[in-house]
Enzyme design. Structure first.
Site, PDB file in Angstrom:
ATOM      1  CD  GLN A  99     -62.600  -2.694  14.675  1.00  0.00           C
ATOM      2  OE1 GLN A  99     -63.275  -2.203  15.572  1.00  0.00           O
ATOM      3  NE2 GLN A  99     -61.842  -1.964  13.874  1.00  0.00           N
ATOM      4  CE1 TYR A 180     -59.390   2.843  21.947  1.00  0.00           C
ATOM      5  CE2 TYR A 180     -59.616   2.760  19.572  1.00  0.00           C
ATOM      6  CZ  TYR A 180     -60.009   3.268  20.803  1.00  0.00           C
ATOM      7  OH  TYR A 180     -61.011   4.211  20.868  1.00  0.00           O
ATOM      8  NE  ARG A 227     -61.047   0.991  10.494  1.00  0.00           N
ATOM      9  CZ  ARG A 227     -61.793   1.987  10.982  1.00  0.00           C
ATOM     10  NH1 ARG A 227     -61.904   2.162  12.279  1.00  0.00           N
ATOM     11  NH2 ARG A 227     -62.446   2.790  10.173  1.00  0.00           N
ATOM     12  N   GLY A 317     -68.821   5.238   7.675  1.00  0.00           N
ATOM     13  CA  GLY A 317     -69.234   5.201   9.074  1.00  0.00           C
ATOM     14  C   GLY A 317     -70.509   5.984   9.307  1.00  0.00           C
TER      15      GLY A 317
END
Ligand code: 8OZ
Length: 363
Positions: A99, A180, A227, A317
């Protein structure tokens, strides 16, 4: 009941044996210079039975760092440091994507070269915190990236994608979620630019799509996933019309036929009856490729949503932190280990590589 979790799936140029994927999980256990530690090989190798592992978020550049001890992949030393982890996953029969992230304004000057100011789409400070040497701290005031810097950023993503393949990853996931940098460009609560990267939806989506296009040239669409988090729940992003924005983004990505779209359907869990999920479903109809859902799913929810055709796979997760053999536990209906929150972020092997397997085998 959960058997649909164990149907193989074609994903890009891979066939994955199950739909129990490992979500990207920030663990803050890398060297301060961004090299993954040896123990990452044990950690990821233990979790190789996942249909696909998405690595923890990994910086594409020095300016992309926003928390202490997160790994990076821009230098050759960082590539070397990742090799034992990808090799361990492959030796145990698994697959792993890297990622790739840039945190943008979710950073602190103490983490950046020469105490630099973080960068973003615009000079708008986030009401958010990060974790630095001295503990939790407010993020620093960012400055807007210049047009030239945006061009350089696209090249940095292409370089990082190549470095990831050199490190032995099977592909890369572009982290365009959770507030982000790429989300800071897409969402108009943050992006106030007046150049070709700001204003209209087309302009705000231009950067992530340019990165996808540049990376397709570099490594091919089969090795690229992305994502997104259309609900904008993390790190102080917001948009005046998220459904219109993400409808466009999904359609544009759909045309590019990348390996998959991975969606955070709820940052604190997903409620299938909610208005939020109704929007997630309307957006879902715009995408025709492989879809990975994420957001507090359990095995039964995952199987139900696969059976309904909502998703192809689910990224888990927290359950993967504490259960290295999560797919096998789901298959057997075995009890799950509880994770220890105190060791989620930072520390050593404790709470990282010492969770027990339910079954004999890899340890
Ligand atoms: C938790 C702590 C730090 C970073 C994300 C990469 O939310 C993260 C992250 C999560 O995508």
């Amino acid at each position: 009941m959960t058997s649909s979790l164990f149907e193989p799936l074609k994903l890009g140029n891979l066939i994955v044996p199950n739909r129990v994927f490992m979500a990207p999980l920030t663990r803050n256990r890398a060297h301060s210079d961004g090299r993954a530690k040896e123990m990452a090989a044990t950690y990821y190798g233990q979790r190789a039975s996942a249909g696909l592992i998405l690595s923890e978020a990994t910086q594409i550049s020095e300016m992309g760092k926003g928390y202490i001890d997160t790994p990076a992949i821009q230098t050759d030393a960082q590539v070397e440091a990742w090799k034992p982890a990808t090799a361990a996953v492959h030796a145990n029969g698994g697959r792993i994507f890297c990622q790739l992230w840039h945190v943008g304004r979710i950073s602190h000057s103490s983490l950046l070269p020469d105490g630099a100011q973080p960068v973003s789409s615009s000079a708008v400070r986030a009401d958010a915190k990060t974790f630095i040497e001295s503990g939790f701290a407010d993020v620093s005031e960012p400055r807007a990236m210049t047009h030239d810097e945006v061009g350089q950023l696209i090249e940095q993503y292409a370089h990082a994608a190549n470095q990831a393949l050199r490190a032995g990853f099977d592909g890369v996931e572009i982290h365009a979620a959770n507030g982000y940098l790429l989300d800071q460009f897409m969402q108009d609560g943050v992006n106030k630019r007046d150049d070709e990267y700001g204003g209209s939806i087309e302009n705000r989506a231009r950067l992530p799509l340019a990165i996808v296009d540049r990376m397709i040239k570099e490594i091919g669409s089969d090795r690229i996933g992305i994502r997104l988090s259309p609900l904008g729940e993390a790190n102080a992003v917001s948009d005046s019309d998220p459904e219109a924005l993400f409808t466009y983004v999904y359609q544009q990505l759909d045309a590019r036929e990348i390996a998959y779209l991975h969606v955070v359907e709820g940052f604190q869990g997903v409620d299938f009856e909610s208005e939020n999920f109704a929007m997630i479903k309307r957006l879902r109809a715009r995408w025709h490729g492989c879809y990975i859902a994420n957001g507090g799913y359990d095995a039964d929810m995952a199987a139900a949503k696969i059976d309904e055709g909502h998703t192809h796979a689910v990224a888990f997760g927290k359950p993967f932190i504490a259960n290295p053999d999560l797919p096998e536990r789901y298959r057997q209906g075995a009890a799950l280990n509880e994770g220890n929150r105190e060791t989620y972020y930072g520390g050593d092997a404790k709470g990282y590589t010492d969770y027990p397997f339910a079954t004999l085998g890899r340890g």
